[in-house]
Design a protein around this motif. Structure first.
Motif, short mmCIF file in Angstrom:
data_model
loop_
_atom_site.label_atom_id
_atom_site.label_comp_id
_atom_site.label_asym_id
_atom_site.label_seq_id
_atom_site.Cartn_x
_atom_site.Cartn_y
_atom_site.Cartn_z
N VAL A 1 -58.37 -35.18 -44.70
CA VAL A 1 -58.13 -36.12 -45.79
C VAL A 1 -59.58 -36.65 -46.12
O VAL A 1 -59.93 -36.60 -47.37
CB VAL A 1 -57.32 -37.43 -45.10
CG1 VAL A 1 -57.64 -38.66 -45.95
CG2 VAL A 1 -56.13 -36.83 -44.90
N ILE A 2 -60.59 -36.79 -45.18
CA ILE A 2 -62.02 -37.07 -45.67
C ILE A 2 -62.44 -36.12 -46.58
O ILE A 2 -62.98 -36.24 -47.46
CB ILE A 2 -62.82 -37.31 -44.31
CG1 ILE A 2 -62.22 -38.48 -43.75
CG2 ILE A 2 -64.18 -37.67 -44.67
CD1 ILE A 2 -62.82 -38.91 -42.32
N GLU A 3 -62.13 -34.60 -46.17
CA GLU A 3 -62.92 -33.63 -46.95
C GLU A 3 -62.10 -33.84 -48.44
O GLU A 3 -62.96 -33.66 -49.54
CB GLU A 3 -62.37 -32.29 -46.26
CG GLU A 3 -63.06 -31.07 -47.11
CD GLU A 3 -62.76 -29.75 -46.62
OE1 GLU A 3 -62.48 -28.93 -47.19
OE2 GLU A 3 -62.71 -29.90 -45.29
N HIS A 4 -61.14 -33.96 -48.37
CA HIS A 4 -60.11 -34.05 -49.84
C HIS A 4 -60.75 -35.36 -50.69
O HIS A 4 -61.12 -35.01 -51.91
CB HIS A 4 -58.56 -34.32 -49.58
CG HIS A 4 -57.89 -34.64 -50.58
ND1 HIS A 4 -57.43 -33.32 -51.41
CD2 HIS A 4 -57.49 -35.49 -51.63
CE1 HIS A 4 -56.80 -33.79 -52.36
NE2 HIS A 4 -56.82 -35.18 -52.61
N LEU A 5 -61.20 -36.65 -49.97
CA LEU A 5 -61.49 -37.68 -50.80
C LEU A 5 -63.09 -37.25 -51.21
O LEU A 5 -63.35 -37.56 -52.41
CB LEU A 5 -61.56 -38.98 -49.86
CG LEU A 5 -59.91 -39.34 -49.55
CD1 LEU A 5 -60.03 -40.45 -48.57
CD2 LEU A 5 -59.50 -39.60 -51.00
N ILE A 6 -64.02 -36.67 -50.14
CA ILE A 6 -65.20 -36.61 -50.60
C ILE A 6 -65.37 -35.52 -51.54
O ILE A 6 -66.34 -35.57 -52.64
CB ILE A 6 -65.99 -35.95 -49.40
CG1 ILE A 6 -66.07 -37.47 -48.39
CG2 ILE A 6 -67.36 -35.66 -49.61
CD1 ILE A 6 -66.85 -37.03 -46.98
N HIS A 7 -64.79 -34.69 -51.79
CA HIS A 7 -65.03 -33.37 -52.57
C HIS A 7 -64.18 -33.74 -53.94
O HIS A 7 -64.06 -32.64 -54.65
CB HIS A 7 -64.50 -32.10 -52.09
CG HIS A 7 -65.44 -31.81 -50.78
ND1 HIS A 7 -66.90 -31.45 -51.30
CD2 HIS A 7 -65.20 -31.51 -49.50
CE1 HIS A 7 -67.41 -31.12 -50.01
NE2 HIS A 7 -66.39 -31.47 -48.99
#
Length: 79
Positions: free
Chosen positions: A12-18
């Motif tokens: 989820v964090i990767e999805h939001l950051i990228h």
């Protein structure tokens, strides 16, 4: 974060950051029909706002819609 559509909080964090695209948003037929009968057509950015709120809900996060006045935040939140 159990039951996440992405499998883990790291994803989820990767999805939001990228800045990955939001999952597609289908407005329920009953709501869509009611809006159309009332002469209301959601604009692309309003559907994106609905997608954003639904995405946050799906990953157990809170968020806000923020923009200039009069762009339909109340309607987006209710859908």
């Amino acid at each position: 974060m159990q039951g996440l559509p992405f499998g883990s909080s790291d994803k989820v964090i990767e999805h939001l950051i990228h800045g990955r695209p939001l999952p597609p948003c289908q407005i329920p037929a009953k709501i869509k029909n009611t809006l159309e009968r009332s002469g209301v057509k959601l604009r692309a950015y309003q559907i994106e706002g609905v997608s954003w709120i639904r995405f946050l809900h799906s990953v157990n996060l809170n968020g806000a819609l923020c923009d200039d006045m009069g762009l339909g935040k109340t309607l987006q939140s209710l859908i």
